[in-house]
Design a protein around this motif. Structure first.
Motif, PDB file in Angstrom:
ATOM      1  N   ASP A 114       0.824  -1.209   0.000  1.00 28.17           N
ATOM      2  CA  ASP A 114       0.000   0.000   0.000  1.00 28.17           C
ATOM      3  C   ASP A 114       0.859   1.261   0.000  1.00 28.17           C
ATOM      4  OD1 ASP A 114       0.731  -0.778   2.605  1.00 28.17           O
ATOM      5  OD2 ASP A 114      -0.854   0.402   3.510  1.00 28.17           O
ATOM      6  N   ALA A 115       2.192   1.095  -0.107  1.00 26.46           N
ATOM      7  CA  ALA A 115       3.091   2.232  -0.289  1.00 26.46           C
ATOM      8  C   ALA A 115       4.301   1.760  -1.082  1.00 26.46           C
ATOM      9  CB  ALA A 115       3.530   2.822   1.041  1.00 26.46           C
ATOM     10  N   ILE A 116       4.795   2.639  -1.933  1.00 26.45           N
ATOM     11  CA  ILE A 116       5.998   2.374  -2.725  1.00 26.45           C
ATOM     12  C   ILE A 116       6.995   3.487  -2.450  1.00 26.45           C
ATOM     13  CG2 ILE A 116       6.936   2.458  -5.090  1.00 26.45           C
ATOM     14  CD1 ILE A 116       4.554   0.840  -6.010  1.00 26.45           C
ATOM     15  N   SER A 117       8.235   3.101  -2.185  1.00 30.70           N
ATOM     16  CA  SER A 117       9.298   4.093  -2.003  1.00 30.70           C
ATOM     17  C   SER A 117      10.297   4.003  -3.151  1.00 30.70           C
ATOM     18  CB  SER A 117      10.004   3.894  -0.656  1.00 30.70           C
ATOM     19  OG  SER A 117      10.471   2.566  -0.511  1.00 30.70           O
ATOM     20  N   LEU A 118      10.746   5.159  -3.590  1.00 25.87           N
ATOM     21  CA  LEU A 118      11.792   5.287  -4.606  1.00 25.87           C
ATOM     22  C   LEU A 118      12.885   6.139  -3.972  1.00 25.87           C
ATOM     23  CD1 LEU A 118       9.410   6.011  -7.578  1.00 25.87           C
ATOM     24  CD2 LEU A 118      10.944   4.040  -7.482  1.00 25.87           C
ATOM     25  N   ILE A 119      13.876   5.483  -3.416  1.00 26.41           N
ATOM     26  CA  ILE A 119      14.917   6.157  -2.646  1.00 26.41           C
ATOM     27  C   ILE A 119      16.170   6.257  -3.513  1.00 26.41           C
ATOM     28  CG2 ILE A 119      16.185   6.233  -0.484  1.00 26.41           C
ATOM     29  CD1 ILE A 119      13.127   6.297  -0.145  1.00 26.41           C
ATOM     30  N   ARG A 120      16.489   7.454  -3.934  1.00 30.62           N
ATOM     31  CA  ARG A 120      17.659   7.697  -4.793  1.00 30.62           C
ATOM     32  C   ARG A 120      17.618   6.808  -6.043  1.00 30.62           C
ATOM     33  NH1 ARG A 120      23.076   7.997  -1.362  1.00 30.62           N
ATOM     34  NH2 ARG A 120      22.482   5.866  -0.813  1.00 30.62           N
ATOM     35  N   VAL A 121      16.489   6.839  -6.712  1.00 33.54           N
ATOM     36  CA  VAL A 121      16.303   6.048  -7.935  1.00 33.54           C
ATOM     37  C   VAL A 121      16.112   6.942  -9.146  1.00 33.54           C
ATOM     38  CG1 VAL A 121      14.721   4.463  -9.123  1.00 33.54           C
ATOM     39  CG2 VAL A 121      15.391   4.008  -6.756  1.00 33.54           C
ATOM     40  N   LEU A 122      15.209   7.903  -9.051  1.00 32.66           N
ATOM     41  CA  LEU A 122      14.784   8.634 -10.240  1.00 32.66           C
ATOM     42  C   LEU A 122      15.872   9.544 -10.798  1.00 32.66           C
ATOM     43  CD1 LEU A 122      11.109   9.556  -9.291  1.00 32.66           C
ATOM     44  CD2 LEU A 122      11.975   7.504 -10.455  1.00 32.66           C
ATOM     45  N   TYR A 123      16.708  10.101  -9.945  1.00 29.01           N
ATOM     46  CA  TYR A 123      17.714  11.037 -10.455  1.00 29.01           C
ATOM     47  C   TYR A 123      18.780  10.352 -11.296  1.00 29.01           C
ATOM     48  CZ  TYR A 123      21.340   9.918  -6.916  1.00 29.01           C
ATOM     49  OH  TYR A 123      22.287   9.293  -6.140  1.00 29.01           O
ATOM     50  N   ASP A 124      18.825   9.020 -11.255  1.00 30.21           N
ATOM     51  CA  ASP A 124      19.731   8.264 -12.121  1.00 30.21           C
ATOM     52  C   ASP A 124      19.267   8.234 -13.572  1.00 30.21           C
ATOM     53  OD1 ASP A 124      21.373   7.591 -10.040  1.00 30.21           O
ATOM     54  OD2 ASP A 124      20.631   5.549  -9.810  1.00 30.21           O
ATOM     55  N   HIS A 125      18.007   8.629 -13.834  1.00 29.87           N
ATOM     56  CA  HIS A 125      17.393   8.325 -15.117  1.00 29.87           C
ATOM     57  C   HIS A 125      16.876   9.572 -15.818  1.00 29.87           C
ATOM     58  CE1 HIS A 125      17.655   4.031 -14.285  1.00 29.87           C
ATOM     59  NE2 HIS A 125      17.245   4.306 -13.061  1.00 29.87           N
ATOM     60  N   ASP A 126      16.754   9.465 -17.128  1.00 27.47           N
ATOM     61  CA  ASP A 126      16.223  10.545 -17.942  1.00 27.47           C
ATOM     62  C   ASP A 126      14.705  10.608 -17.795  1.00 27.47           C
ATOM     63  OD1 ASP A 126      18.822  11.065 -18.795  1.00 27.47           O
ATOM     64  OD2 ASP A 126      18.655   9.722 -20.521  1.00 27.47           O
ATOM     65  N   PRO A 163      -5.968   1.783  -4.854  1.00 26.42           N
ATOM     66  CA  PRO A 163      -6.524   3.115  -4.601  1.00 26.42           C
ATOM     67  C   PRO A 163      -6.189   3.573  -3.182  1.00 26.42           C
ATOM     68  CG  PRO A 163      -8.123   1.756  -5.739  1.00 26.42           C
ATOM     69  CD  PRO A 163      -6.992   0.840  -5.371  1.00 26.42           C
ATOM     70  N   GLY A 164      -5.748   4.814  -3.075  1.00 29.03           N
ATOM     71  CA  GLY A 164      -5.326   5.338  -1.780  1.00 29.03           C
ATOM     72  C   GLY A 164      -3.883   5.037  -1.439  1.00 29.03           C
ATOM     73  N   GLY A 165      -3.217   4.226  -2.280  1.00 29.40           N
ATOM     74  CA  GLY A 165      -1.815   3.879  -2.030  1.00 29.40           C
ATOM     75  C   GLY A 165      -0.913   5.097  -2.124  1.00 29.40           C
ATOM     76  N   ARG A 166       0.199   5.022  -1.445  1.00 27.04           N
ATOM     77  CA  ARG A 166       1.088   6.164  -1.282  1.00 27.04           C
ATOM     78  C   ARG A 166       2.412   5.919  -1.996  1.00 27.04           C
ATOM     79  NH1 ARG A 166       2.829   8.053   4.799  1.00 27.04           N
ATOM     80  NH2 ARG A 166       3.807  10.062   4.311  1.00 27.04           N
ATOM     81  N   ILE A 167       2.974   6.953  -2.595  1.00 23.16           N
ATOM     82  CA  ILE A 167       4.298   6.883  -3.192  1.00 23.16           C
ATOM     83  C   ILE A 167       5.202   7.904  -2.515  1.00 23.16           C
ATOM     84  CG2 ILE A 167       3.758   8.516  -5.061  1.00 23.16           C
ATOM     85  CD1 ILE A 167       5.623   6.782  -6.856  1.00 23.16           C
ATOM     86  N   ILE A 168       6.459   7.518  -2.278  1.00 23.79           N
ATOM     87  CA  ILE A 168       7.431   8.372  -1.593  1.00 23.79           C
ATOM     88  C   ILE A 168       8.677   8.442  -2.462  1.00 23.79           C
ATOM     89  CG2 ILE A 168       8.858   8.646   0.468  1.00 23.79           C
ATOM     90  CD1 ILE A 168       6.523   6.493   1.558  1.00 23.79           C
ATOM     91  N   VAL A 169       9.036   9.631  -2.875  1.00 19.18           N
ATOM     92  CA  VAL A 169      10.246   9.871  -3.659  1.00 19.18           C
ATOM     93  C   VAL A 169      11.226  10.630  -2.778  1.00 19.18           C
ATOM     94  CG1 VAL A 169      11.234  11.022  -5.689  1.00 19.18           C
ATOM     95  CG2 VAL A 169       8.968   9.939  -5.831  1.00 19.18           C
TER      96      VAL A 169
END
Length: 379
Positions: free
Chosen positions: A275-287, A304-310
């Protein structure tokens, strides 16, 4: 090489005023006057010192690297030591050691008690408490080699730098076991600081299960589980890395609460059930196109209602920052992939992926990481 003529001066009065002021500052005669005049001398001296620090910054970094390689701060942790004692412990002769400790003392890494006695300084003590920083310092020589020609670095073809070869999995979604061990060890060493900052500004109260995408050897998930009673979770990463995460969970006594799924977030759908996804130091590696694809996959995997953390290094937007724009801007250039983005850009990408109410959280230590979070609509 011929240089182009300077552009015509802007028409606005504020721009004309700034140009006039900058030309005065650049005038050697004005600089000499400013250092003599009592009211302008402090400002002139501060600006001169800042400029000197920019010119000397690489030397300062190499002093720090030498101290880390010699394990100087740990050797001083128990108390002051004589220079001769340190020479025996480090294997460095007295004269070069004296030169190094005096340079380190000038940078507040160590302090001198008299001529031949050395004790730990405030910045050396701070580094002992942040082993991730020491790991990055040890890792920096390959980055520095890429930076030897900064213009070439900024225009390097994808994959054609030493740092890009070290992080080769970024563009391919695959890694050999040895490479996976190398980058996972580096990430895990620095992840403690990132995890502490992330969980301080974005606690996981109310989350039942967390999927840490690209979670490496599990450092962030372990920190999250320890900070959040009742939470369970999973790491999703490359097969060789997922094996490391399982071993780490066993060593931490968390086998019943944590597991790892193998796959590539570049090509595979993300596991469901969290019910939650974390992206810890992932996105800045990519275009940008890859980032949008990752966020779309996260949206599809969440209920539905799930949370994302960048959480990652972020640019300063209208006010560029040293950590985000200077350091990580050039670091990702050396990776030849990705770039730090402003929190507002992350919020925009999350909204485009279908997430609602993106929130930019106030950081405690923005040079460590910044956090943006959002929810999937529907609950």
């Amino acid at each position: 090489m011929a240089t182009a003529d300077p552009p015509a001066a802007p028409a606005g009065w504020l721009d004309r005023l700034r140009i006039w002021a900058h030309r005065r500052i650049a005038d050697p005669g004005f600089q000499a006057w400013a250092t003599r005049f009592p009211l302008t001398r402090p400002l002139a001296n501060r600006q001169g010192a800042r400029l000197f620090d920019l010119v000397s910054g690489f030397v300062y970094s190499q002093v720090l690297l030498a101290c880390v390689r010699l394990d100087l701060f740990r050797l001083l942790d128990a108390g002051p030591r004589d220079l001769a004692d340190l020479s025996a412990a480090t294997g460095l002769d007295l004269d070069p050691l004296d030169r190094l400790v005096r340079a380190a003392a000038a940078l507040d890494l160590v302090r001198l008690d008299g001529r031949d006695r050395v004790r730990l300084g405030p910045l050396g003590a701070a580094l002992l408490g942040a082993p991730g920083v020491a790991a990055m310092v040890r890792h920096h020589p390959m980055f520095y080699r890429d930076l030897e020609d900064p213009i070439a670095l900024l225009t390097a073809p994808r994959g054609q730098t030493e740092l890009a070869r070290f992080w080769s999995y970024v563009g391919t979604g695959a890694a050999e076991d040895a490479a996976a061990r190398d980058y996972s060890a580096l990430m895990a060493a620095s992840q403690r600081m990132v995890a502490a900052e992330t969980l301080a500004v974005c606690p996981l109260h109310g989350v039942r299960r967390l999927l840490d995408v690209g979670g490496g050897a599990g450092a962030f998930l372990i920190a999250a589980l320890r900070a959040t009673p009742g939470l369970s979770g999973s790491v999703f990463d490359l097969p060789a890395v997922a094996d490391q995460a399982r071993a780490a969970f066993g060593s931490a006594g968390l086998e019943g609460r944590a597991d790892a799924a193998a796959g590539s977030f570049l090509t595979d759908p993300l596991p469901r059930g969290a019910d939650a996804i974390s992206l810890i130091r992932v996105l800045y590696d990519h275009d940008d196109a890859v980032v949008r694809r990752i966020l779309a996959a996260a949206h599809a995997a969440l209920p539905p209602g799930g949370r994302i953390i960048v959480s990652e290094p972020m640019a300063g937007g209208a006010r560029p920052s040293r950590a985000g724009d200077a350091y990580f801007g050039l670091y990702t250039a050396a990776m030849t992939s990705g770039r730090p983005r402003a929190p507002e850009t992350h919020a925009e990408f999350l909204a485009d992926a279908g997430f609602a109410r993106p929130r930019i959280l106030r950081p405690r230590q923005g040079f460590v990481t910044r956090v943006v979070t959002a929810r999937k609509p529907g609950a």
